[in-house]
Scaffold this motif. Structure first.
Motif, PDB file in Angstrom:
ATOM      1  N   PRO A 273      76.629 -48.610  43.823  1.00 58.15           N
ATOM      2  CA  PRO A 273      76.209 -47.204  43.764  1.00 58.15           C
ATOM      3  C   PRO A 273      75.582 -46.770  45.082  1.00 58.15           C
ATOM      4  CG  PRO A 273      74.671 -48.601  42.571  1.00 58.15           C
ATOM      5  CD  PRO A 273      75.821 -49.477  42.957  1.00 58.15           C
ATOM      6  N   SER A 275      74.668 -43.250  45.480  1.00 61.62           N
ATOM      7  CA  SER A 275      73.995 -41.961  45.265  1.00 61.62           C
ATOM      8  C   SER A 275      73.144 -42.043  44.008  1.00 61.62           C
ATOM      9  CB  SER A 275      75.026 -40.841  45.131  1.00 61.62           C
ATOM     10  OG  SER A 275      75.777 -41.001  43.928  1.00 61.62           O
ATOM     11  N   ASP A 276      72.235 -41.096  43.866  1.00 59.52           N
ATOM     12  CA  ASP A 276      71.405 -41.055  42.657  1.00 59.52           C
ATOM     13  C   ASP A 276      72.255 -40.868  41.415  1.00 59.52           C
ATOM     14  OD1 ASP A 276      69.120 -41.417  44.144  1.00 59.52           O
ATOM     15  OD2 ASP A 276      68.627 -39.278  44.264  1.00 59.52           O
ATOM     16  N   ALA A 277      73.275 -40.038  41.518  1.00 58.19           N
ATOM     17  CA  ALA A 277      74.142 -39.796  40.361  1.00 58.19           C
ATOM     18  C   ALA A 277      74.836 -41.080  39.911  1.00 58.19           C
ATOM     19  CB  ALA A 277      75.170 -38.715  40.693  1.00 58.19           C
ATOM     20  N   GLN A 278      75.271 -41.883  40.879  1.00 59.05           N
ATOM     21  CA  GLN A 278      75.949 -43.135  40.526  1.00 59.05           C
ATOM     22  C   GLN A 278      74.960 -44.147  39.946  1.00 59.05           C
ATOM     23  OE1 GLN A 278      77.883 -44.176  44.202  1.00 59.05           O
ATOM     24  NE2 GLN A 278      79.644 -42.852  43.809  1.00 59.05           N
ATOM     25  N   ARG A 279      73.752 -44.183  40.498  1.00 54.15           N
ATOM     26  CA  ARG A 279      72.742 -45.084  39.928  1.00 54.15           C
ATOM     27  C   ARG A 279      72.358 -44.653  38.510  1.00 54.15           C
ATOM     28  NH1 ARG A 279      71.424 -45.736  45.476  1.00 54.15           N
ATOM     29  NH2 ARG A 279      70.439 -43.665  45.585  1.00 54.15           N
ATOM     30  N   ASP A 280      72.279 -43.342  38.296  1.00 54.66           N
ATOM     31  CA  ASP A 280      71.989 -42.845  36.955  1.00 54.66           C
ATOM     32  C   ASP A 280      73.108 -43.205  35.979  1.00 54.66           C
ATOM     33  OD1 ASP A 280      69.626 -41.776  37.865  1.00 54.66           O
ATOM     34  OD2 ASP A 280      70.395 -39.725  38.071  1.00 54.66           O
ATOM     35  N   TYR A 282      75.001 -45.886  36.111  1.00 50.90           N
ATOM     36  CA  TYR A 282      74.826 -47.291  35.752  1.00 50.90           C
ATOM     37  C   TYR A 282      73.671 -47.456  34.756  1.00 50.90           C
ATOM     38  CZ  TYR A 282      78.098 -49.649  38.918  1.00 50.90           C
ATOM     39  OH  TYR A 282      79.241 -50.133  39.529  1.00 50.90           O
TER      40      TYR A 282
END
Length: 291
Positions: A273, A275-280, A282
């Protein structure tokens, strides 16, 4: 002629095993393949990686190279030609010289490689593997694409270039006979071997291919584009696929009376991930599967 450190090129230690060398080769060959990579100098890097693998994958070549490396030579140092302290091996060290087709995975090797292992330069009479006034023998490393399509390839032998037709589907170990191209007018007998390929391995007439997919493709299924020797094809991934699952593309292996298949093994790769969106995303997955 300058020494090349084939271990450094592949990013492995000198004591690396066969599997580690193969893994390193496949990773780098995919990264720098001219059809894929946009990096500056990728084509030259791809050639270097192929050359290093050709030298290290064969135990006899590797042992010969290791002898020279053990003598203390390092990258950038000049290596003397045969007869000047650099030993290429005696008459009985190799049954055959090797000839590599121009272009493809097996071609474009450096002067250092050619001096180490030969490229159409023989011992007696100026022809590879010369046997007096009779036939001469050599191994011919052929790209898999040429075997699949039955293409003509160009080779260098005895100081000249020859265009030869590769029979479609020819097997390893079969011999191509070139009349009057050997020593003293004899025949040149070329024993075919398959050149290393960055994507494919050969099992009989089948082609083995590891394909990375995303976790959601494995879980939900879908259709992906897969490379074959004949070009890109569409492959359906069943929902719920696991890592190591094998799928079969019928008739996409090497041609013959009974054509081989391409066996695709799935490798699930989790993207990092960024970006924040990708971490969110996950974090949401973790919460959903922990529930």
């Amino acid at each position: 002629m300058q020494f090349k450190d084939y271990y450094a090129i592949l990013g492995v230690e000198p004591g690396a095993g066969e599997a580690e060398i193969k893994t390193a080769y496949r990773r780098l060959a995919r990264k720098y393949h001219p059809d894929v990579s946009k990096e500056a100098g990728a084509e030259e890097r791809f050639k270097e990686v192929n050359e290093a693998y050709e030298a290290l994958r064969d135990p006899q070549k590797r042992a010969h190279y290791d002898q020279l490396r053990a003598a203390g030579y390092r990258p950038g140092q000049d290596v003397p030609p045969p007869g000047g302290g650099f030993h290429r091996g005696g008459q009985d060290d190799f049954d055959f010289e090797e000839i590599f087709a121009g272009g493809g995975a097996g071609g474009g090797f450096s002067d250092f490689f050619e001096q180490m292992f030969g490229r159409g330069r023989g011992r007696a009479g100026g022809a590879p593997g010369a046997r007096g006034n009779g036939d001469s023998r050599a191994k011919l490393s052929v790209p898999l694409e040429a075997v699949y399509k039955g293409e003509s390839i160009r080779i260098g032998v005895g100081g000249k270039s020859l265009d030869i037709k590769i029979p479609k589907g020819i097997r390893q170990g079969q011999v191509i006979r070139l009349p009057n191209q050997g020593a003293n007018g004899g025949n040149l007998l070329l024993e075919v071997e398959y050149a290393a390929h960055p994507d494919f391995e050969v099992d009989g007439r089948n082609i083995l291919h590891i394909v990375p997919i995303m976790p959601w493709q494995a879980a939900l299924g879908g259709t992906i584009s897969v490379a074959t020797l004949g070009g890109q094809v569409e492959l359906k991934i069943p929902a719920g696929s696991e890592a190591g699952k094998k799928l079969r593309l019928r008739g996409r292996g090497l041609p013959g009376a009974s054509p081989g298949d391409q066996i695709v093994e799935l490798e699930i790769v989790a993207p990092v991930p960024v970006s924040d969106a990708q971490r969110d995303a996950y974090a949401s997955l973790k919460q959903a599967f922990d529930a």
